[in-house]
Write a protein that holds these residues in place. Structure first.
Motif, PDB file in Angstrom:
ATOM      1  N   SER A 140       0.849  -1.190   0.000  1.00 34.69           N
ATOM      2  CA  SER A 140       0.000   0.000   0.000  1.00 34.69           C
ATOM      3  C   SER A 140       0.884   1.239   0.000  1.00 34.69           C
ATOM      4  N   ALA A 141       0.248   2.404  -0.101  1.00 33.53           N
ATOM      5  CA  ALA A 141       0.951   3.683  -0.001  1.00 33.53           C
ATOM      6  C   ALA A 141       0.038   4.683   0.684  1.00 33.53           C
ATOM      7  N   TYR A 142       0.621   5.703   1.286  1.00 35.14           N
ATOM      8  CA  TYR A 142      -0.135   6.681   2.066  1.00 35.14           C
ATOM      9  C   TYR A 142       0.221   8.086   1.612  1.00 35.14           C
ATOM     10  N   LEU A 143      -0.785   8.950   1.594  1.00 31.54           N
ATOM     11  CA  LEU A 143      -0.592  10.369   1.318  1.00 31.54           C
ATOM     12  C   LEU A 143      -0.753  11.162   2.603  1.00 31.54           C
ATOM     13  N   PHE A 144       0.163  12.112   2.826  1.00 27.58           N
ATOM     14  CA  PHE A 144       0.150  12.968   4.010  1.00 27.58           C
ATOM     15  C   PHE A 144       0.281  14.434   3.607  1.00 27.58           C
ATOM     16  N   ASP A 145      -0.250  15.296   4.442  1.00 29.71           N
ATOM     17  CA  ASP A 145       0.018  16.719   4.352  1.00 29.71           C
ATOM     18  C   ASP A 145       1.338  16.977   5.085  1.00 29.71           C
ATOM     19  N   ALA A 146       2.369  17.373   4.334  1.00 30.94           N
ATOM     20  CA  ALA A 146       3.692  17.550   4.930  1.00 30.94           C
ATOM     21  C   ALA A 146       3.782  18.774   5.823  1.00 30.94           C
ATOM     22  N   SER A 147       2.793  19.667   5.763  1.00 29.52           N
ATOM     23  CA  SER A 147       2.792  20.839   6.638  1.00 29.52           C
ATOM     24  C   SER A 147       2.217  20.504   8.008  1.00 29.52           C
ATOM     25  N   THR A 148       1.158  19.701   8.018  1.00 29.09           N
ATOM     26  CA  THR A 148       0.461  19.410   9.272  1.00 29.09           C
ATOM     27  C   THR A 148       0.726  18.005   9.794  1.00 29.09           C
ATOM     28  N   GLY A 149       1.203  17.115   8.937  1.00 33.10           N
ATOM     29  CA  GLY A 149       1.375  15.725   9.317  1.00 33.10           C
ATOM     30  C   GLY A 149       0.104  14.909   9.236  1.00 33.10           C
ATOM     31  N   GLU A 150      -0.968  15.506   8.732  1.00 33.39           N
ATOM     32  CA  GLU A 150      -2.248  14.809   8.651  1.00 33.39           C
ATOM     33  C   GLU A 150      -2.218  13.755   7.542  1.00 33.39           C
ATOM     34  N   MET A 151      -2.714  12.546   7.877  1.00 33.81           N
ATOM     35  CA  MET A 151      -2.851  11.508   6.863  1.00 33.81           C
ATOM     36  C   MET A 151      -4.061  11.807   5.993  1.00 33.81           C
ATOM     37  N   LEU A 152      -3.868  11.783   4.660  1.00 34.39           N
ATOM     38  CA  LEU A 152      -4.927  12.160   3.732  1.00 34.39           C
ATOM     39  C   LEU A 152      -5.644  10.945   3.138  1.00 34.39           C
ATOM     40  N   HIS A 153      -4.868   9.994   2.633  1.00 32.91           N
ATOM     41  CA  HIS A 153      -5.460   8.817   2.001  1.00 32.91           C
ATOM     42  C   HIS A 153      -4.527   7.629   2.137  1.00 32.91           C
ATOM     43  N   LYS A 154      -5.132   6.440   2.138  1.00 33.47           N
ATOM     44  CA  LYS A 154      -4.373   5.209   1.953  1.00 33.47           C
ATOM     45  C   LYS A 154      -4.692   4.693   0.556  1.00 33.47           C
ATOM     46  N   LEU A 155      -3.627   4.384  -0.207  1.00 37.66           N
ATOM     47  CA  LEU A 155      -3.781   3.948  -1.582  1.00 37.66           C
ATOM     48  C   LEU A 155      -3.494   2.457  -1.714  1.00 37.66           C
ATOM     49  N   THR A 156      -4.367   1.746  -2.402  1.00 35.21           N
ATOM     50  CA  THR A 156      -4.142   0.354  -2.775  1.00 35.21           C
ATOM     51  C   THR A 156      -4.588   0.170  -4.222  1.00 35.21           C
ATOM     52  N   ALA A 157      -4.052  -0.834  -4.874  1.00 35.29           N
ATOM     53  CA  ALA A 157      -4.396  -1.088  -6.265  1.00 35.29           C
ATOM     54  C   ALA A 157      -5.770  -1.736  -6.363  1.00 35.29           C
ATOM     55  N   SER A 158      -6.536  -1.356  -7.391  1.00 35.31           N
ATOM     56  CA  SER A 158      -7.871  -1.918  -7.573  1.00 35.31           C
ATOM     57  C   SER A 158      -7.816  -3.421  -7.817  1.00 35.31           C
ATOM     58  N   ASP A 159      -6.703  -3.896  -8.365  1.00 37.45           N
ATOM     59  CA  ASP A 159      -6.548  -5.326  -8.619  1.00 37.45           C
ATOM     60  C   ASP A 159      -5.400  -5.916  -7.804  1.00 37.45           C
ATOM     61  N   GLY A 160      -5.103  -5.294  -6.667  1.00 37.41           N
ATOM     62  CA  GLY A 160      -3.983  -5.723  -5.844  1.00 37.41           C
ATOM     63  C   GLY A 160      -4.128  -7.149  -5.371  1.00 37.41           C
ATOM     64  N   GLN A 161      -2.987  -7.833  -5.266  1.00 34.87           N
ATOM     65  CA  GLN A 161      -2.998  -9.215  -4.813  1.00 34.87           C
ATOM     66  C   GLN A 161      -1.692  -9.545  -4.104  1.00 34.87           C
ATOM     67  N   GLN A 162      -1.673 -10.690  -3.503  1.00 33.12           N
ATOM     68  CA  GLN A 162      -0.523 -11.143  -2.727  1.00 33.12           C
ATOM     69  C   GLN A 162       0.771 -11.039  -3.528  1.00 33.12           C
ATOM     70  N   GLY A 163       1.795 -10.471  -2.865  1.00 38.02           N
ATOM     71  CA  GLY A 163       3.127 -10.443  -3.443  1.00 38.02           C
ATOM     72  C   GLY A 163       3.416  -9.337  -4.430  1.00 38.02           C
ATOM     73  N   ASP A 164       2.468  -8.420  -4.673  1.00 36.70           N
ATOM     74  CA  ASP A 164       2.681  -7.366  -5.668  1.00 36.70           C
ATOM     75  C   ASP A 164       3.800  -6.395  -5.293  1.00 36.70           C
ATOM     76  N   LEU A 165       3.981  -6.155  -3.996  1.00 37.93           N
ATOM     77  CA  LEU A 165       4.897  -5.123  -3.501  1.00 37.93           C
ATOM     78  C   LEU A 165       4.514  -3.739  -4.017  1.00 37.93           C
ATOM     79  N   PHE A 166       3.228  -3.467  -4.077  1.00 44.88           N
ATOM     80  CA  PHE A 166       2.714  -2.138  -4.372  1.00 44.88           C
ATOM     81  C   PHE A 166       3.240  -1.181  -3.307  1.00 44.88           C
ATOM     82  N   GLY A 167       3.879  -0.097  -3.731  1.00 47.53           N
ATOM     83  CA  GLY A 167       4.479   0.845  -2.792  1.00 47.53           C
ATOM     84  C   GLY A 167       5.982   0.717  -2.671  1.00 47.53           C
ATOM     85  N   VAL A 168       6.570  -0.183  -3.487  1.00 42.35           N
ATOM     86  CA  VAL A 168       8.024  -0.345  -3.423  1.00 42.35           C
ATOM     87  C   VAL A 168       8.735   0.924  -3.876  1.00 42.35           C
ATOM     88  N   ASN A 169       8.063   1.716  -4.722  1.00 41.87           N
ATOM     89  CA  ASN A 169       8.588   3.012  -5.108  1.00 41.87           C
ATOM     90  C   ASN A 169       7.411   3.937  -5.373  1.00 41.87           C
TER      91      ASN A 169
END
Length: 426
Positions: free
Chosen positions: A121-150
């Protein structure tokens, strides 16, 4: 000017103009305010203006290797806060890779298990406030994808790589575009020639309507990178170097700004086995502009393991450089227009296995270099170095570069024997 001439120009200028390494000042070093053994603070870094994001993917705040990131005010060098996700768990590796643009930070967690073991997964934050904005996952995500490696972010777009995803074969890889405001997935990117073990998505970068995605496993790990139009999702070009060779790992690291792309190949052998290099490409035409190598490069340095690009400057990490002991590391600064090498940075307190230069970040004259193996706060607790390049770099004007380079030819010819002995000792 042909490619070989461009490659030669940079090293020659460095020999004449910057004989000594530019040492990082001790007071520029930062460690985490709560650093612990094995945190690996400085594993990944991103900087933009007065904001910086620094990861410690080995942090144990939410369980073993759950991971964390720190926000830094680059004007003061102060670490202002520590971020962890709301749902962080052991083994997530939150902070494996980070990106930043303006006040939006993106953090990868490739071992997150929401969609299956190591789906990521991956996360979006507001770098000014530190507030977490969203958690991102792939619509077709599955075991072993390593989504978020970059991960990367620019404007209202976020780009997340999933290098282990099965597409046209195991570990062919994919990358996903998201809307930063809504957190919604916009497109899935795969190359036209997607193939097993290509590891497409192992590195990603964004600039305007261009996405750059590395596939360092392509062609027996000679590597490749792909340009996409973020508006249409169409592939624009496949980039490979003119001198591609197996195990170069071209595309393991990359950066893009405007019409220029910088792509690392830490396995390149020009200065010895795995001495490393990086390439400049035109991001509009896909044409190779230049190859960057270090004047003092040696086998095993791994130059180009990390790369950064900002305005007239490019920075390349050489995480296994041994000037201060095995794998102490270094970083090199190049002037883009001339390809001249203008500085080499090493930590004054560098030690073996610091891995200084495995992560680098650049914004204007502000540079940050990570040394995740530093032991100041505990074994491999990690550290970063905040550097004002205006204090260590004197970029020559193009006319000066040419004049100095001819002088350097004579110097190199006269000292060829001693240079050969230096490489032999390494």
């Amino acid at each position: 000017m042909n490619c070989s001439a461009r490659v030669l120009l940079g090293p020659l200028v460095f020999f004449a103009a910057t004989v000594q390494a530019a040492y990082v000042l001790p007071e520029s070093k930062r460690v985490a305010f709560d650093g612990n053994e094995s945190d690996a603070f400085g594993w990944s870094i991103a900087v933009d203006g007065s904001h910086a994001v620094i990861s410690a993917d080995g942090s144990n705040d939410q369980g073993l290797d759950s991971g964390a990131v720190y926000l830094m005010d680059t004007a003061t060098g102060t670490l202002t806060s520590k971020l962890t996700p709301d749902d962080g768990e052991a083994g997530d590796s939150f902070g494996w890779n980070v990106g930043l643009r303006a006040a939006t930070a993106i953090v990868g967690a490739p071992h997150d298990d929401d969609l299956g073991f190591n789906a990521g997964s991956a996360y979006l934050f507001d770098a000014s406030t530190g507030e977490m904005l969203h958690k991102l996952t792939a619509s077709d995500g599955q075991q072993g994808d390593l989504f978020g490696v970059n991960v990367a972010v620019d404007g209202n777009l976020a780009l997340v790589g999933a290098s282990n995803r099965t597409e046209q074969g195991s570990r062919a890889g994919a990358a996903y575009l998201f809307d930063v405001t809504t957190g919604l997935q916009l497109a899935k990117l795969v190359p036209d020639d997607s193939a097993e073990n290509g590891l497409f998505g192992g590195a990603v970068a964004l600039s305007g309507n261009r996405a750059l995605v590395g596939a360092y496993g392509d062609g027996e790990f000679s590597g490749a990178a792909y340009l996409f139009d973020t508006t249409t999702g169409a592939q624009l070009a496949k980039l490979t170097p003119n001198d591609a060779a197996a195990n170069d790992y071209f595309g393991f690291s990359l950066a893009i700004e405007g019409d220029l792309a910088l792509i690392g190949a830490f396995g390149d052998d020009d200065n010895g086995h795995n001495s490393g290099a990086a390439y400049l490409f035109d991001a509009l035409t896909g044409e190779q502009r230049a190859k960057l190598v270090a004047i003092d490069g040696a086998a095993g340095d791994g130059l180009g393991r990390a790369v950064a690009l900002s305005g007239p400057m490019a920075m390349l990490g050489a995480y296994w450089d041994s000037d201060q002991g095995d794998r102490a590391g270094s970083a090199y600064v190049f002037e883009v227009a001339s390809t001249a090498q203008v500085a080499k940075l090493v930590a004054r307190d560098g030690q073996p296995d610091d891995f200084f230069g495995e992560s680098v970040a650049l914004s204007g004259s502000t540079a940050i270099v990570g040394a995740w193996g530093d032991d100041t706060a505990g074994a491999t607790a990690g550290a970063v170095y905040l550097i004002d390049l205006d204090q260590v770099v004197n970029v020559p004007e193009p006319a000066t570069v040419v004049a100095v380079s001819w002088l350097s030819v004579a110097l190199v010819m006269a000292r060829r024997g001693s240079t050969a002995r230096l490489f032999a000792k390494r």
